[in-house]
Design an enzyme around this catalytic site. Sequence first.
Site, mmCIF file in Angstrom:
data_model
loop_
_atom_site.group_PDB
_atom_site.id
_atom_site.type_symbol
_atom_site.label_atom_id
_atom_site.label_comp_id
_atom_site.label_asym_id
_atom_site.label_seq_id
_atom_site.Cartn_x
_atom_site.Cartn_y
_atom_site.Cartn_z
ATOM 1 C CB SER A 71 -0.944 -0.067 1.199
ATOM 2 O OG SER A 71 -1.873 0.955 1.115
ATOM 3 C CG ASP A 286 -3.586 3.838 -0.457
ATOM 4 O OD1 ASP A 286 -4.388 3.519 -1.350
ATOM 5 O OD2 ASP A 286 -3.505 3.220 0.620
ATOM 6 C CG ASP A 288 -3.659 -0.866 -1.127
ATOM 7 O OD1 ASP A 288 -3.712 0.346 -0.819
ATOM 8 O OD2 ASP A 288 -3.877 -1.772 -0.302
ATOM 9 C CB THR A 513 2.037 -0.394 7.994
ATOM 10 O OG1 THR A 513 2.218 0.989 8.308
ATOM 11 C CG2 THR A 513 0.576 -0.764 8.114
HETATM 12 C C1 G16 Z 1 -2.731 0.676 6.613
HETATM 13 C C2 G16 Z 1 -4.063 0.340 7.203
HETATM 14 C C3 G16 Z 1 -4.727 1.574 7.714
HETATM 15 C C4 G16 Z 1 -3.806 2.292 8.692
HETATM 16 C C5 G16 Z 1 -2.442 2.538 8.051
HETATM 17 C C6 G16 Z 1 -1.413 3.055 9.048
HETATM 18 O O1 G16 Z 1 -2.923 1.501 5.516
HETATM 19 O O2 G16 Z 1 -4.851 -0.290 6.222
HETATM 20 O O3 G16 Z 1 -5.922 1.192 8.343
HETATM 21 O O4 G16 Z 1 -4.332 3.493 9.097
HETATM 22 O O5 G16 Z 1 -1.922 1.333 7.546
HETATM 23 O O6 G16 Z 1 -1.263 2.105 10.057
HETATM 24 P P1 G16 Z 1 -0.114 2.187 11.109
HETATM 25 O O7 G16 Z 1 -0.221 3.525 11.760
HETATM 26 O O8 G16 Z 1 -0.350 1.077 12.068
HETATM 27 O O9 G16 Z 1 1.187 2.056 10.367
HETATM 28 P P2 G16 Z 1 -2.344 1.110 4.121
HETATM 29 O O10 G16 Z 1 -2.905 2.115 3.206
HETATM 30 O O11 G16 Z 1 -0.845 1.151 4.246
HETATM 31 O O12 G16 Z 1 -2.853 -0.288 3.891
#
Ligand code: G16
Length: 553
Positions: A71, A286, A288, A513
Site C-alpha cells: 500500500s 494510495d 493499492d 505497517t
Molecule cells: C494501513 C491500514 C490503515 C492504517 C495505516 C497506518 O494503511 O490499512 O488502516 O491506518 O496502515 O497504520 P499504522 O499507523 O499502524 O502504520 P495502508 O494504506 O498502508 O494499507
Amino acid sequence: SKDGAIETAILNGYADWPRADTKGKEFTYGTAGFRMRADLLDFVMYTVGILASLRSRRLNSNTIGIMITASHNPAADNGVKLVDPMGEMLDQDWEFWATGLANSKNGEELRNGYMHAVKDLKIEQTKEAKVIFARDTRPSGARLVKALIAGLEATGTKYIDYGYATTPQLHYLVRATNTQNQPIPYGEVSMEGYYKKTAEAFKLAMKYATPNGPVTVDCANGVGAPKLKELMKYLGSDILKINIVNDQIENPDLLNEKCGADFVKTKQMAPPDFDGKRFERWASLDGDADRIVYYFHADGNIFRLLDGDRIATLAASFIGDLVRKSGLEEQIKLAVVQTAYANGAATKYVEKVLNLKVETTATGVKHLHHVAARYDIGVYFEANGHGTVLFSARALKQIRKHEPQSPAQLEALDTLKALTDLINQTVGDALSDLLLVEVVLAHKEWTVKEWLATYTDLPNKLAKVMVNDRSVYRTVQGTAERRLESPPGIQEKIDDIVKKYKEGRCFVRGSGTEEAVRVYGEAAEVYDVEDMVGKVTELISSQSSRDIEPYLS
Ligand code: G16
C-alpha cells in the site's frame, strides 16, 4: 491428512522457500497483515498459502482472499493480507495461527505447526479449499506469487490469480464469489462485474444532480491508475470528467514517491506537480487504492486538505438527510466510527452539529469495520482517508421495502438505494469513495469551499520517528491507543509536555505497517502544535535508542 500427503508436501516445499534471517525478530500480523522489506517475505507468503487452505476448509470451503501489497509503503516493501468470505479482514483470532506458521524456524516446525492447527481447529483435510488472490504493481509481487502458489499447491488448494487489482477490488471479488448462489448476490464474479456495479450505481445516484466541474485524481503511480482508467470506460465522461495524474506504473521507483494519499495527508501539501487552479478539486489515492483524500488551493495558494474525517462528515450528513427525506428516520439510525487520529473538530462536529454518535477504535480497518457493522448505517473513516459506509441487512431491508409517500421521498429513496450499491460494503475503497464524494458534492451543489466551511480543523501534525524496535511501544487496552503503558514512565513525560498547550492533545503509538513510532498532536495554535509534537518526537528519539540497545545485543 490420512496418508500425510499434505504434511509431506509442506515439509518438502520448505526447501524452495526457506525462512529469511530476520536477526531474531518475529514476523507480526500488523495493522494490515504482514508487511516488510519484500526480500524477507518469501517464506511468509508460503505460510500464508498454507494458512488460507486451513481457513477455507474451516469455513466450509468458502473462498478466502489474499492481497499482496504494501500500500502506502515504499516500492521496496511488500506485504500480504487475508480476506474472509464476506470481504472482511481476516478474523483477528486467526492472527495467532498466521504468526505461528510464519515464525516457524524450519520445515519441520512449519509442518508441525500445520498439524497442530489441523487438530486444534478440527480441520477436515478432505474438504475443498479455495482461494483467490491479486497484487499491486510492486515488482516483487511476481516472485511472491510463486511462493504463495507453492503453499496453495502443497495443501491441494484450488486458486484463481486475478493479476493486478486494487485491494478493494479483491475484497469485492471475494464477497461476490461467496454470495453468487445466494438470494441477493453481491455482484458478478469478475472485474467487469465490479466496474459495472459501481458505474451503474453512480449513474443512478446522479440522476437528480450534476457535478460542478472536473476532478483530478493523483493515482500515486500505483495500481489505482489503470483500474480507474478502466472504471472510467464504464462511467463515460458526460456526467463526470476525471483527469488522471501520476499514473506511471512502469517505473516502480515512482510508487508513492512525493505523491499519493499518505504523502498529501502527512506533509499537508499537494504533490509537487500540482497545477490546480483556485478551488479546483484534486484527490489522491494510495498505492493499492483503498485510501483517498481531497484537497485544493484557496486564495493566496493556501493548501487545504479534505481528509478522511471530512469524507466521513460529508457522507454522514448526506446519508442522514436522505434517510430523513425518505421517511425512514424512525427506523434507521446512523453512527460514525473514527480513530484517535480524527481531528477533535471533526468529532465535535459529528456529535454537536450532525447529532450522531461517535465511536473511537484502534487504528486499522479491521477494528473500525466491526464497530460500524453494529449500527443500521455505520460510517467509518480513518483520518488518512481509509473508510467506507456499511448498511446493515436490516437497514437494507427497510430501504428496499419502504413505499415512498411523495415525489420528494421517492427521489431521496432512489438516491439512497443507489448509494447502497455504489459504496463498497467490504472495505474502504478509494474509487468508490471518490464517486461517493462526487455524488454528495453534486447533490448539495457544493464546491470544496462549502465543504471545507462545515467546520475548522484544529491545527495538527503527524510525525514519525524511525526506530529499531517499535514493539516496545505498547498502548493501554481500552484507550483506543491514546496512552502508552510501555516503555514505562514515558506517558507521564508526554503528559507533562502536552498540558502546557491550549487544547493540546498528543499521543504516541508504534506503527503496525512500518518500523516506526507515530506521534500525532493537535492544539489551538499552529506554533503550539509544532512545538509540542517537536518535543514529544525528541523524547521518543532519545528514549528509543536507550530502549532498543538490549534488543540488538
Ligand atoms: C494501513 C491500514 C490503515 C492504517 C495505516 C497506518 O494503511 O490499512 O488502516 O491506518 O496502515 O497504520 P499504522 O499507523 O499502524 O502504520 P495502508 O494504506 O498502508 O494499507
